[in-house]
Design a protein around this motif. Structure first.
Motif, short mmCIF file in Angstrom:
data_model
loop_
_atom_site.label_atom_id
_atom_site.label_comp_id
_atom_site.label_asym_id
_atom_site.label_seq_id
_atom_site.Cartn_x
_atom_site.Cartn_y
_atom_site.Cartn_z
N UNK A 149 -5.65 41.82 32.35
CA UNK A 149 -4.94 40.57 32.64
C UNK A 149 -5.80 39.61 33.44
N UNK A 150 -6.55 40.14 34.38
CA UNK A 150 -7.44 39.32 35.19
C UNK A 150 -8.54 38.66 34.38
N UNK A 151 -8.87 39.25 33.25
CA UNK A 151 -9.88 38.66 32.35
C UNK A 151 -9.27 37.62 31.42
N UNK A 152 -7.97 37.39 31.55
CA UNK A 152 -7.32 36.36 30.76
C UNK A 152 -6.89 36.77 29.37
N UNK A 153 -6.79 38.08 29.14
CA UNK A 153 -6.39 38.54 27.81
C UNK A 153 -4.93 38.18 27.54
N UNK A 154 -4.07 38.26 28.54
CA UNK A 154 -2.67 37.90 28.39
C UNK A 154 -2.18 37.18 29.63
#
Length: 141
Positions: free
Chosen positions: A78-83
């Motif tokens: 999530x922190x990598x912006x996947x969702x």
């Protein structure tokens, strides 16, 4: 260049429609009998494994920081912006069910419809779409 095991990610993402269908069927005709209770447990467990497996493949493939727990997998991805942050919160709560489902199964309230059985079909579909979008973006597919 990254090596992302797209084949294994796809296999797991392709299981989501079937899981969503099973959860929708359970939720729409819930009687709370033993068979439904066990089916619900299995569907929730498979949802957890699907989300964490895909997360692990993303972490390995994109060389993200190592995860120390199931919750950490969700946080890192999530922190990598996947969702979205909203989806991340739902997935975090989902993976917290792993211990009760796998280790404390004897205490699981099988006759009760778990709220995630109703909520997850749409959330799992959003997860699938988010992962596919992220892969296309990052791998220029």
């Amino acid at each position: 260049m990254y090596y992302v095991n797209q084949e294994q990610i796809a296999v797991r993402l392709d299981a989501i429609p079937e899981l969503a269908e099973a959860m929708n069927a359970l939720a729409s005709d819930w009687r709370g009998d033993l068979l439904q209770g066990l089916a619900q447990e299995r569907a929730l467990h498979l949802a957890i494994e699907t989300v964490t497996d895909v997360g692990s493949y993303l972490i390995d493939g994109f060389i993200m920081r190592d995860a120390s727990s199931y919750e950490d997998i969700i946080e890192i991805v999530g922190g990598e912006g996947v969702y979205s942050a909203e989806l991340q919160n739902v997935l975090t709560e989902l993976v917290k069910l792993r211990k009760p489902l796998v280790q404390d199964y004897y205490d699981w309230p099988r006759s009760e419809l778990h709220p995630f059985t109703v909520e997850l079909p749409a959330k799992l579909t959003a997860f699938r779409d988010s992962v596919e979008r992220y892969l296309k973006q990052e791998l220029s597919l």
